[in-house]
Motif scaffolding. Sequence first.
Motif, mmCIF file in Angstrom:
data_model
loop_
_atom_site.group_PDB
_atom_site.id
_atom_site.type_symbol
_atom_site.label_atom_id
_atom_site.label_comp_id
_atom_site.label_asym_id
_atom_site.label_seq_id
_atom_site.Cartn_x
_atom_site.Cartn_y
_atom_site.Cartn_z
ATOM 1 N N LEU A 147 -5.872 2.316 0.895
ATOM 2 C CA LEU A 147 -7.299 2.447 1.210
ATOM 3 C C LEU A 147 -8.158 2.139 -0.020
ATOM 4 C CD1 LEU A 147 -8.952 5.288 3.253
ATOM 5 C CD2 LEU A 147 -9.917 4.603 1.072
ATOM 6 N N LEU A 148 -7.827 2.745 -1.151
ATOM 7 C CA LEU A 148 -8.639 2.554 -2.352
ATOM 8 C C LEU A 148 -8.542 1.137 -2.892
ATOM 9 C CD1 LEU A 148 -7.915 5.984 -4.037
ATOM 10 C CD2 LEU A 148 -10.154 5.183 -3.267
ATOM 11 N N GLU A 149 -7.348 0.581 -2.908
ATOM 12 C CA GLU A 149 -7.184 -0.792 -3.405
ATOM 13 C C GLU A 149 -7.925 -1.786 -2.519
ATOM 14 O OE1 GLU A 149 -2.778 -0.400 -5.545
ATOM 15 O OE2 GLU A 149 -2.922 -0.959 -3.428
ATOM 16 N N THR A 150 -7.848 -1.608 -1.211
ATOM 17 C CA THR A 150 -8.496 -2.535 -0.291
ATOM 18 C C THR A 150 -10.012 -2.382 -0.325
ATOM 19 O OG1 THR A 150 -6.560 -2.315 1.150
ATOM 20 C CG2 THR A 150 -8.457 -3.448 2.063
ATOM 21 N N ALA A 151 -10.502 -1.150 -0.407
ATOM 22 C CA ALA A 151 -11.945 -0.934 -0.518
ATOM 23 C C ALA A 151 -12.502 -1.585 -1.777
ATOM 24 C CB ALA A 151 -12.254 0.558 -0.514
ATOM 25 N N SER A 152 -11.726 -1.546 -2.867
ATOM 26 C CA SER A 152 -12.136 -2.199 -4.107
ATOM 27 C C SER A 152 -12.183 -3.714 -3.944
ATOM 28 C CB SER A 152 -11.175 -1.817 -5.235
ATOM 29 O OG SER A 152 -11.463 -2.532 -6.411
ATOM 30 N N LYS A 153 -11.121 -4.285 -3.391
ATOM 31 C CA LYS A 153 -11.052 -5.745 -3.234
ATOM 32 C C LYS A 153 -12.114 -6.275 -2.273
ATOM 33 C CE LYS A 153 -6.078 -5.965 -4.170
ATOM 34 N NZ LYS A 153 -4.727 -6.060 -3.556
ATOM 35 N N THR A 210 -8.637 0.297 -10.010
ATOM 36 C CA THR A 210 -7.631 1.271 -9.565
ATOM 37 C C THR A 210 -6.360 1.065 -10.377
ATOM 38 O OG1 THR A 210 -6.802 -0.205 -7.824
ATOM 39 C CG2 THR A 210 -8.568 1.328 -7.220
ATOM 40 N N GLU A 211 -5.643 2.162 -10.620
ATOM 41 C CA GLU A 211 -4.454 2.076 -11.470
ATOM 42 C C GLU A 211 -3.539 3.267 -11.226
ATOM 43 O OE1 GLU A 211 -4.379 1.069 -15.989
ATOM 44 O OE2 GLU A 211 -4.511 3.251 -15.863
ATOM 45 N N ALA A 212 -2.249 3.007 -11.100
ATOM 46 C CA ALA A 212 -1.244 4.066 -11.014
ATOM 47 C C ALA A 212 -0.638 4.265 -12.403
ATOM 48 C CB ALA A 212 -0.167 3.688 -10.014
ATOM 49 N N LYS A 213 -0.604 5.522 -12.870
ATOM 50 C CA LYS A 213 -0.085 5.788 -14.211
ATOM 51 C C LYS A 213 0.375 7.229 -14.316
ATOM 52 C CE LYS A 213 -1.299 5.234 -19.099
ATOM 53 N NZ LYS A 213 -2.372 4.853 -20.058
ATOM 54 N N ASN A 214 1.572 7.420 -14.851
ATOM 55 C CA ASN A 214 2.117 8.751 -15.145
ATOM 56 C C ASN A 214 2.063 9.698 -13.945
ATOM 57 O OD1 ASN A 214 2.562 7.922 -17.818
ATOM 58 N ND2 ASN A 214 0.534 8.625 -18.465
ATOM 59 N N GLY A 215 2.388 9.174 -12.769
ATOM 60 C CA GLY A 215 2.447 10.013 -11.578
ATOM 61 C C GLY A 215 1.120 10.257 -10.893
ATOM 62 N N TRP A 216 0.054 9.593 -11.377
ATOM 63 C CA TRP A 216 -1.271 9.747 -10.772
ATOM 64 C C TRP A 216 -1.784 8.383 -10.314
ATOM 65 C CZ3 TRP A 216 -3.986 14.469 -10.424
ATOM 66 C CH2 TRP A 216 -3.366 15.545 -11.060
ATOM 67 N N PHE A 217 -2.473 8.356 -9.182
ATOM 68 C CA PHE A 217 -3.183 7.147 -8.762
ATOM 69 C C PHE A 217 -4.657 7.372 -9.070
ATOM 70 C CE2 PHE A 217 -5.269 4.100 -6.040
ATOM 71 C CZ PHE A 217 -4.482 2.972 -6.240
ATOM 72 N N ASN A 218 -5.265 6.429 -9.785
ATOM 73 C CA ASN A 218 -6.582 6.654 -10.367
ATOM 74 C C ASN A 218 -7.597 5.584 -9.980
ATOM 75 O OD1 ASN A 218 -5.526 8.757 -12.457
ATOM 76 N ND2 ASN A 218 -4.245 6.952 -12.790
ATOM 77 N N VAL A 219 -8.841 6.005 -9.867
ATOM 78 C CA VAL A 219 -9.996 5.107 -9.919
ATOM 79 C C VAL A 219 -10.643 5.351 -11.270
ATOM 80 C CG1 VAL A 219 -12.238 4.504 -8.943
ATOM 81 C CG2 VAL A 219 -10.362 5.173 -7.424
#
Length: 374
Positions: free
Chosen positions: A264-270, A295-304
């Motif tokens: 959802l977040l990746e597509t809303a961004s694109k 958006t970025e996945a890092k260290n077990g968290w998905f982030n905006v």
Amino acid sequence: MRYTKLMGALLAALALSGNAMADADADALKAKQTALQAEQPGLFARDIAQKLGVSEAKLLAADIGRGATLLRSDVATYKALFNRMHELGRIKAITRNENGVIERTAVALPPKLDEQGRVKPGSGFVGTEIDLRFKMDSWGYAFAVVAPRAGGRTSRSLQFFDKNGEAIHKVYLNDEKGVPAFEKLVAEYKAADQKPDWTVAVAKPAKPLTDMNIKELRSAWYEMTDVHEFQRLINDFGISRERAFELIGTDAAYKITGKSVETLLETASKREQPIMVFVSNPGMVQIYSGLIEKTEAKNGWFNVLDPDFDLHLRQSGVDHGWVVRRPARSGTITSVEFYDTKGEQVVNFFSRRDQGKEETKVWRDIVGSLTRLP
């Protein structure tokens, strides 16, 4: 006379003894915190408290007199502090639950009241860049915190907790211009007694539903004309949000995978789809409305990770989601909500839209692409 003097001396000695024990307990807790941070640097305060078996407020209280100041703990004080938050200049407002964190950096606006004494939209924290909804009945403690940071910097914050010591909301100064106003607020609202009175709130049990109640629930659902009526509906029936979704039928609510939150977040961004993001806990709801970029996945968290807006979702904590369609005057309103394994909401999304307007086809396409669970 002698008896009275002896009793007075005994009570004074007991008070001193109690204070000494409390100080020793605080010192011991602080020592454990320091050791844990040395072993596992980068832990959030919430995670440190859980590992040490105390609430976050109790962990912070160990620093009273060493950078932490207990503020008066009553609704009038909380309201006064937020009504004057604009005096601090540019701030970062943070609300979190176990698996979701929302952060917004902006200048708070002073509140303007209508004839009924309510804050007008577009002022204070209603529909502004820092958009908050308060549920202060559950609040129990407030602290002002001054702490050293890397590079010789100093962090200053106001932190609010519920009656069980769980974090409700935190406000951090974003620059030095607000320091005099911060110090003034602390001096005005400092508690006379710097030893918190720890209480425990008791949760209310959920009401069981009969077949008749379920029919009434479904009838009430389809009679809704505004999305905000949903909270009142579940309060009236005494059930959780997820329980309502389970009972209402798949034409109105269906389950999706937890991983769908990233889609959802990746597509809303694109696709440059403006969204509304809600992160809440029992005492606060914080809302972001607008576009998202990085958006970025890092260290077990998905982030905006945008300039003045951050969202952090613990990937292991997002177990599943729900697509929910609610009736409204302007047509069907579609939200997407995500939950952990305990049934606690992590985050909730809507399409951002103007009042009275339908949600966009792009939003409905994004929602339709999310992976449905059997």
